[in-house]
Structures are given as structure tokens and as C-alpha cells.
Design a protein around this motif. Sequence first.
Motif, mmCIF file in Angstrom:
data_model
loop_
_atom_site.group_PDB
_atom_site.id
_atom_site.type_symbol
_atom_site.label_atom_id
_atom_site.label_comp_id
_atom_site.label_asym_id
_atom_site.label_seq_id
_atom_site.Cartn_x
_atom_site.Cartn_y
_atom_site.Cartn_z
ATOM 1 N N SER A 197 1.206 -0.679 0.342
ATOM 2 C CA SER A 197 -0.044 0.343 -0.233
ATOM 3 C C SER A 197 0.879 1.050 0.146
ATOM 4 O O SER A 197 0.664 2.718 -1.098
ATOM 5 N N LEU A 198 1.824 1.360 1.168
ATOM 6 C CA LEU A 198 3.204 2.415 1.253
ATOM 7 C C LEU A 198 3.246 2.039 -0.322
ATOM 8 O O LEU A 198 4.025 3.605 -0.912
ATOM 9 N N LEU A 199 4.064 1.772 -0.795
ATOM 10 C CA LEU A 199 4.600 1.352 -2.776
ATOM 11 C C LEU A 199 3.242 2.088 -3.383
ATOM 12 O O LEU A 199 3.864 3.633 -4.914
ATOM 13 N N THR A 200 2.459 2.066 -3.699
ATOM 14 C CA THR A 200 1.234 2.294 -4.485
ATOM 15 C C THR A 200 0.610 3.807 -4.133
ATOM 16 O O THR A 200 0.768 4.412 -5.177
ATOM 17 N N LEU A 201 0.696 4.760 -3.057
ATOM 18 C CA LEU A 201 0.815 5.295 -2.650
ATOM 19 C C LEU A 201 1.850 6.427 -2.797
ATOM 20 O O LEU A 201 1.204 7.375 -4.178
ATOM 21 N N LEU A 202 2.801 5.557 -2.784
ATOM 22 C CA LEU A 202 4.107 6.476 -3.280
ATOM 23 C C LEU A 202 4.719 6.446 -4.450
ATOM 24 O O LEU A 202 5.085 7.898 -5.740
ATOM 25 N N GLN A 203 3.562 6.001 -5.400
ATOM 26 C CA GLN A 203 3.299 5.868 -6.531
ATOM 27 C C GLN A 203 2.257 6.378 -7.802
ATOM 28 O O GLN A 203 2.698 7.116 -8.549
ATOM 29 N N SER A 204 0.856 6.501 -7.412
ATOM 30 C CA SER A 204 -0.320 7.342 -7.380
ATOM 31 C C SER A 204 -0.611 8.213 -7.150
ATOM 32 O O SER A 204 -0.962 9.031 -7.867
ATOM 33 N N SER A 205 0.458 8.687 -5.654
ATOM 34 C CA SER A 205 -0.028 9.851 -5.106
ATOM 35 C C SER A 205 0.050 11.559 -6.132
ATOM 36 O O SER A 205 1.866 11.010 -6.209
ATOM 37 N N GLU A 206 -0.398 12.561 -5.951
ATOM 38 C CA GLU A 206 0.283 13.759 -6.727
ATOM 39 C C GLU A 206 0.587 14.866 -4.731
ATOM 40 O O GLU A 206 0.875 15.645 -5.252
ATOM 41 N N ASP A 207 -0.319 14.407 -4.032
ATOM 42 C CA ASP A 207 0.442 15.017 -2.742
ATOM 43 C C ASP A 207 1.477 15.131 -1.930
ATOM 44 O O ASP A 207 1.605 13.551 -1.748
ATOM 45 N N THR A 217 2.726 14.776 0.431
ATOM 46 C CA THR A 217 3.206 15.802 2.324
ATOM 47 C C THR A 217 2.622 13.317 2.078
ATOM 48 O O THR A 217 3.278 13.238 3.004
ATOM 49 N N ILE A 218 2.107 12.932 1.323
ATOM 50 C CA ILE A 218 1.378 11.988 1.245
ATOM 51 C C ILE A 218 2.926 11.352 0.949
ATOM 52 O O ILE A 218 3.119 9.813 1.491
ATOM 53 N N ARG A 219 3.562 11.480 -0.225
ATOM 54 C CA ARG A 219 5.085 11.316 -0.575
ATOM 55 C C ARG A 219 5.792 11.291 0.386
ATOM 56 O O ARG A 219 6.853 10.413 0.066
ATOM 57 N N ARG A 220 5.995 12.687 0.710
ATOM 58 C CA ARG A 220 7.182 12.025 1.915
ATOM 59 C C ARG A 220 7.147 11.269 3.170
ATOM 60 O O ARG A 220 8.371 10.516 3.468
ATOM 61 N N VAL A 221 5.338 11.318 3.815
ATOM 62 C CA VAL A 221 5.778 10.199 4.503
ATOM 63 C C VAL A 221 5.424 9.226 4.587
ATOM 64 O O VAL A 221 5.937 8.455 5.129
ATOM 65 N N ALA A 222 5.307 8.846 3.659
ATOM 66 C CA ALA A 222 5.159 7.083 2.723
ATOM 67 C C ALA A 222 6.621 6.704 2.155
ATOM 68 O O ALA A 222 7.108 5.891 3.025
ATOM 69 N N ALA A 223 7.286 7.964 2.001
ATOM 70 C CA ALA A 223 9.036 7.770 1.979
ATOM 71 C C ALA A 223 9.415 7.145 3.275
ATOM 72 O O ALA A 223 10.485 6.800 2.981
ATOM 73 N N GLY A 224 9.835 8.689 4.069
ATOM 74 C CA GLY A 224 9.778 7.859 5.317
ATOM 75 C C GLY A 224 9.240 6.708 5.860
ATOM 76 O O GLY A 224 9.856 5.634 6.892
ATOM 77 N N ALA A 225 8.140 5.886 5.947
ATOM 78 C CA ALA A 225 8.015 4.706 6.449
ATOM 79 C C ALA A 225 8.434 3.938 5.879
ATOM 80 O O ALA A 225 8.897 2.917 6.048
ATOM 81 N N ILE A 226 8.902 3.976 4.641
ATOM 82 C CA ILE A 226 9.285 2.992 3.794
ATOM 83 C C ILE A 226 11.528 2.981 4.056
ATOM 84 O O ILE A 226 11.819 1.738 4.385
ATOM 85 N N ALA A 227 11.303 3.849 4.400
ATOM 86 C CA ALA A 227 12.553 4.288 5.216
ATOM 87 C C ALA A 227 12.732 3.288 6.786
ATOM 88 O O ALA A 227 13.752 2.976 7.044
ATOM 89 N N ASN A 228 11.613 4.263 6.724
ATOM 90 C CA ASN A 228 12.254 2.718 8.814
ATOM 91 C C ASN A 228 11.789 1.383 8.118
ATOM 92 O O ASN A 228 12.872 0.790 8.637
ATOM 93 N N GLN A 250 9.483 -5.480 -4.893
ATOM 94 C CA GLN A 250 8.061 -5.333 -5.320
ATOM 95 C C GLN A 250 8.548 -3.783 -5.991
ATOM 96 O O GLN A 250 7.500 -3.139 -6.453
ATOM 97 N N GLY A 251 9.716 -3.635 -6.535
ATOM 98 C CA GLY A 251 9.967 -2.516 -7.433
ATOM 99 C C GLY A 251 10.035 -1.277 -6.495
ATOM 100 O O GLY A 251 9.796 -0.238 -7.043
ATOM 101 N N GLY A 252 10.530 -1.706 -5.534
ATOM 102 C CA GLY A 252 10.850 -0.312 -4.586
ATOM 103 C C GLY A 252 11.450 1.000 -5.152
ATOM 104 O O GLY A 252 11.636 2.045 -5.087
ATOM 105 N N ILE A 253 12.729 -0.183 -5.603
ATOM 106 C CA ILE A 253 14.083 0.803 -5.886
ATOM 107 C C ILE A 253 13.837 2.683 -6.878
ATOM 108 O O ILE A 253 13.669 3.404 -6.948
ATOM 109 N N GLY A 254 12.720 1.412 -8.420
ATOM 110 C CA GLY A 254 12.714 2.539 -8.997
ATOM 111 C C GLY A 254 11.798 3.233 -8.778
ATOM 112 O O GLY A 254 11.605 4.819 -9.210
ATOM 113 N N LEU A 255 10.622 3.297 -7.494
ATOM 114 C CA LEU A 255 9.659 3.917 -7.143
ATOM 115 C C LEU A 255 10.494 4.853 -6.314
ATOM 116 O O LEU A 255 10.198 6.388 -6.735
ATOM 117 N N LEU A 256 11.180 5.103 -5.753
ATOM 118 C CA LEU A 256 12.182 5.208 -5.201
ATOM 119 C C LEU A 256 12.719 7.134 -5.694
ATOM 120 O O LEU A 256 13.149 8.254 -6.021
#
Length: 875
Positions: A662-672, A674-685, A699-705
Amino acid sequence: MKPLAPSPTGLTSAPTRPKSASPGSSAVQRRNSTSSQKNGKDDSGVPGRVRVAVRLRPRNTEELAADADFGDCVELLPELKRLKLRKNNWDCETYQFDEVLTETASQKRVYEVVAKPVVESVLEGYNGTVMAYGQTGTGKTFTLGRLGEEDCANRGIMVRALEDILADISFEHDAVTVSYLQLYMESVQDLLTPERDNIAIVEDPKTGDVSLPGATLVELRDQKSFVELLQTGEANRFAANTKLNTESSRSHAILLVNVKRSAKNKQERDFASHSENGNGVHVSKGHRAPTIRKSKLLIVDLAGSERVDKSGSEGHQLEEAKAINLSLTALGKCINALAENSPHIPIRDSKLTRLLRDSFGGTARTSLIITIGPSPRHRGETASTILFGQRAMRVENMVKLKEEFDYKSLCRRLEAELDKLIAENERQAQAILDGEEDMQRKLEEASICVAEAESKFAAASENQNWLKQTFAEKETYQKKISAILQHHEQELNDSQTRLENERAQREKLEKELSEANRCLQEQSKEKHDTGEIWTLHKRLEEELLEREKLDEEIKSLKQQLLQAHIEAEETRRTVGKGSSARSSAGSDSTISLHRPSNMRDTINGQRATIAKLFEQVGLQKILSLLESEDVDVRVHAVKVVANLAAEEANQEKIVEAGGLASLLTLLQSSEDETIRRVAAGAIANLAMNETNQELIMAQGGIGLLARTADDAEDPQTLRMVAGAIANLCGNDKLQIKLREEGGIRALLGMVRSRHPDVLAQVARGIANFAKCESRGAAQGYRTGGSLLIDDGALPWIVANANNEASPIRRHIELALCHLAQHEANAKDLLVGGALWELIRISRECSREDIRSLAQRTLNASPIFQAELRRLHVSY
């Protein structure tokens, strides 16, 4: 003026005879008086005499200034092949040489007159030697070892000789191998593998051949690999700065080229191997042993003869000069003894003379070039060099062609033919056996067929009577069958009539039954419609109640998420106020490692609220809110998930519940943002866990990052993305895939932000990646240069190695030390200027572990050590 010195071509003493070769080597001496190039005779007919050429170096800048008022002490007469050495303005001495080369002579002409005849003899099967002798700084290394990288016309004898050899041989039947050595302080060292030191010199007691079994032997296939080999050797050769030369060679360099060729285009002849009693056992012409020729070429760049008072050698250089002069003195004694035909030749006085045993007084064709300078200040050294060449011209060698019959190849060919004949014989024998068995089987089958035919004939005779009786019985049966058929036809007609009557009655009954079914269906339909309507109405009421409950739960979740967000904001403001208060207290004040009690209570209260929300609502429902259409709900939900991911105990639950996807999907599709920043922080954790790192990559996370890093401009978003990639860089298993999917490129691209927090995460990722590479190289499962250097990270690393920010500088220093631990990166680090940063780290780094790591790295690298010696830098 003194009279012309007698030419050494007038000597009548017989040449020194080497040890006789063993019969198995089949060395055949070729002495054809009509061919001087093949039999080793010089222009005046003396067989195997050492040919000597002299080359004059032009004046250098220092000599042009210091000797401007003095003439050259040497006068060349190239057309007469003579040289005049001036004592003063009215007295001189004249010497005769085989070739006299002026200061304008090209490298190509030097090669053709000095070395090319020797190279051609080597290609024909004779041993050969090309050697340069002279004072330090007179151009010996320029003549022999010049690579000609900038200007191909400056190529020396080594490069040109190997060009001719490689162009003349066939790699299908021939082979060329090379060893590159140096004789330093009476120790034979391998220039291609510097750790091989003090290599032993082995002499064959039968043939007297000298070999070096411990030297590296490289098989050549092209000219490029040979030039790279020479570059490696020159980098490892000892050199020093003296008053006579800025890069004076402190060792004798020896290039050993072994050529093995098949003797083709020879006139066919029968070969006989003789036994002890003289009887010859002749070999068939179709089975002659192939002839091979083995020869070797020595190209020797002697260290320059020098006087200590003129070269200014001191300390270790003085010891080097003593060793050089001793070995050259031993060589001069051997040449004097050979020239005077002395019964004792002091070959074993020096390792240099042992290595050159075949070159002077042996079986090799030898060509010597002596180099001199024009300055009158060095007239003594020039005269000594000229006299050395004059004595060498009186040495004669017994030039021999070494041919061997390749019995191993003939044996292998004969064994192959024997195996082929044995196999063919076995096939023919088996074919004969198979034919005999097939013939016997056919005979047996024919006998059986004859017996069967006889039995059938007898049976046919017996059956003839039976057939007559059978025909009579057949007529009786036909009459009975006709009667039975008539009876059955009558019964069939009766049955058809009854069947038609039954069919008509059945159709009538089917019509009545269908009418009854229609009436019954109409009655059942009326009852079913009434019950179905009542059931649908009841189900609709239940769904309305369930929807009202879900709406209430969503409102409750929104309020709880809003409350958690408000508490998080208050905590962040509290932390900010605390940090500002601490910073305003002054730079000299000591910062406590523990949080204030009010801040700790606030954070604990926030975590308690989130934990309570997690227990009451459930992780699955919180994750479902990440897909809500309301942007505020998604923002609050992703913040809650990020706070949960900060606790290690919750990470496994989040991944199992699908939170990572779900976090990777948000990082890919969201345009907000704040959502992208917090999602990237959660993935970093989540990326702090090794298992989660592999899932993120799968799951292709490095490409999304990487795409997020390219699109984002907010420093905090870039900090979160850089932190996630930095955590992934610390996994040894994911390095190749991380680089292939653009992780390193994205990490380096984020330096455009120039924000200290972003740069600190970038530096941490580079340090993690370099540490994994260093560990892989040390364990032996990784080879080649660094992927960081290939992706262009080195300039940024060098530029920030002394950054003012402590986190950035500490990580960059650590990364630089890990890169330098792998010897494959040493040349790139030298070119990139990293050596000076490593020296600074070893001296000034505040952390003792990094400082000691830099010192160990500099000590362990041969390339760094050679560069430090060349620059005279100590650390």
C-alpha cells in the motif's frame, strides 16, 4: 691525432665453444657462408661476433646553458662508421663501430640497424640479445623501452620487436610468451608480479641454458596486451631522481621473449633415429615427427653507469649505485676475458653475467647499442663507454639453430591413428560375425518354411474330401434358412403394425401431460414471486443497518486520526521549542543525551494514543483508509502507519498485512507532497530490516524511490527518499540490482538539493555501498572496480571529503577509506585526487578508527606506495 684503432674484425682467435647439446634436443648448427643474416656472421665475415652500435644523445637544456662556450667532445663520421673522441683542441682518438647513429637518428632507423637483424634471427630459430649500455641519462630506456603512446614515431625497440614477431607468427601453430624482470641489488624480481622476489636462476647441466622457473610467464595474442604489460612493469621498476637524470633507473630491466614455431616450408626429408650400435630404424614418410624451433630474445636495459661524485647519490641511493657498478664491473670483466680468449670466464661473479651467459660467448646473436652524451664535462664516462663497446666487438658467439622433433605430437597422432584402425578392425570383425549369424538365421528360416509347406500340402489333400462333404451339407442348410427367413418376415410385419398403434397413443398422452405441466407451473410461479419479494425486502433492511454502522465507524476513525495528528503536531512543536531553547543556550554548553521529562511524556502519550488506536481499530482497517477518496483521511492514515513503522515490533505486522504494498502504491500514484514524504519515511523505517529490504526490491521499490527522487523538490521528501535508499545500500545481496534499477544514480542526483540533511543521507548511502563492496572484495566474491566510481560518484566524494558538516564528512571519509581498500580502484583514486584526501584523513581525522583505517589502506596499496615514493611524501 692518434692512429685509427685496429678494427676488431681482424681478430683471428677462434670463437668460444659452448657446451654440446644433448642428442635429444637435435640442435643443428647452421653455418652457411653465403647468408650472413642466418648464420650469425657480421659484415666482415666473422661468425657470431657481437655487433656494436653507438648512439649520440643531443644536448639537453642544462648542457646548452652550461657548455655554451665549449664544443662537443664527440665527433661522428656516420658514413665511415667512425667516432672521434676529442682530448683537446688538437688531439683526438678515432674508433670504428658497426653503426654510428647521430643525435638526429629516428627510432625506426635505430631499430632497423640494431635490433631487426636479431629479431629476424629469432624468428628463424636462433637465440638473440639486444642490450643498451651507457652513462645515466644518455637515453638507454628511451631507445629500448619507449612506448610511444603520445607519438608512435617514438616507439622503442621493445614495442617494435614484438610488433614484428606477432605479425610473423601463426597463433594456430606458434606461441609467444613473455617475462619482464629486474635485477635490483643483486636480487631478481618479477615486474609483473612484484611479490615474487629473489627468483632463483637455474642452469641446465647438459645444455648450459639459463632459465627462471619462478618468473611470471604471459602468453601474448596481440600488441595491445604487450603494451599494457610494459606499462605494468615500468610502474613497478625502481627509479630515483639524481643530478644526472630526473628518473634514473636503479635496476637492470630484462624482457625475456620465448618463441616456439613449427618449422614449415622445409624440404621433405626422411628421419632416422639411430640406436647405440649405429643401426638406423627408419620411420615411414607418412609418420614423420613434426619439427619445432624454440628461440628466445633478451632485451636488456642496463642501469646507467655513474660516478657517485657526479650523480650525488646518498644513503639508500648510494647502496643502489654500488650494486649497479659492481654488476657492470663483473660484466666488463667477462667481456674482457672473452675478448682476450682467457681460459677462465668469471660468469658466476654476478647474477647479471649469469643471466647474460648465452649472450656473450654463448650461442645467441647479440647486438649492443652504447649511448653517449656530447658534454665535455662527462668525457671520462663517455670514453669508458666507448672502450666497453670496443671490447664487446671482439667477443664471438657460436650461433646455433635449435630444432627439435616434436615426438609427443607424433606419438599422439600415431596413437590416434592406431585407435582408429583398432576401432575399424573391430567394426569389420563385428560385421563379419553379424553376416554369418544372419546367414545362419536365414538358412534356419528356409528349413522351417519347407517343412511348413510339406505339412500344408498334406493337409490340403486331406481337406479335399472334407470340402465335398461340406458342400452337400451347405445345400441342406440353405433350404432350412429360407424357411426360417419367411417365418421371420411375417412376424416383422405384425410387429410394425403394433408399433404404429402404440406411437399414436403415446403422442396423445404427451399432449395431455404438457398441458398439465403448464398449469402447474403457473400456480407455482405465483407462490414463488410473493416469497422472493419478501426476502429481498428483508435483505435490503439489513444492508442499510450495516451501512449506518460503517458510517459511524468511519466518523470515529476520522476523529481518532485527527486527534493523533494534532497530538503529533503538538509533539513536533514541543520538540522544536526544546531544540531551539537548547541551541540558544550557547555552543559551549553540554547537550543532555536524555529528553526532558515533558517532551518524553508528550511522545509517550502520542505513542500510547497510536497504540490504543491500533488496538481498537485494527491494522487492517487503518491500512484500508490509505485507499480512501478523502485526501485528509489518506494523509492522517499514512502518518499513523509511518509512526507504527518506527517501532520494530510493528514492522512485521505491517508487512504481513500488505502495508508495504500500500505504501509503494501511494508513492507511485499520489500527487500530494505530504503523502509522498510520509510514505517515503515509512518505507525508510521498514527498510531498516534485511527481510523487508528484499521485499522492497522485489516489489519494484527502488524504481519508485528513484522516480520520486527525480520528481521531488521538497528537501524533507528528498531526505526521506535518500534515507530509504541509504538503508538499502547496506545489503550485500542487493548491490547489483540496486545499481541496475537506478538507485545509485538517484542517490547522486539528490545532491542538487544542497540541503545538509539530504547530503548527510546521500553520504551515508555511499558509505554503506562502499563498505559492502570492500567486504565483498576481501571475501573474494567480488572483482573489478567500484560501481560507485563507474557511476561518477568519485568527484563528489573527493569534493566533500572535508565538508564542514560533521555527519557528511564522517560518512565520506569512511566511504573513501573503503574504496581505497580495493586495489582495483587505486588508479582511479590517484587520477581523481583522492590520495591527498586519504593522507589528510590519516593525519587529521578526529575519529581514531577512521584515521587508523586510512593509514592501513595507504600501507597496504603498492600503487599508493609507489606514488608516494615518486612524490617523496611521507605520512
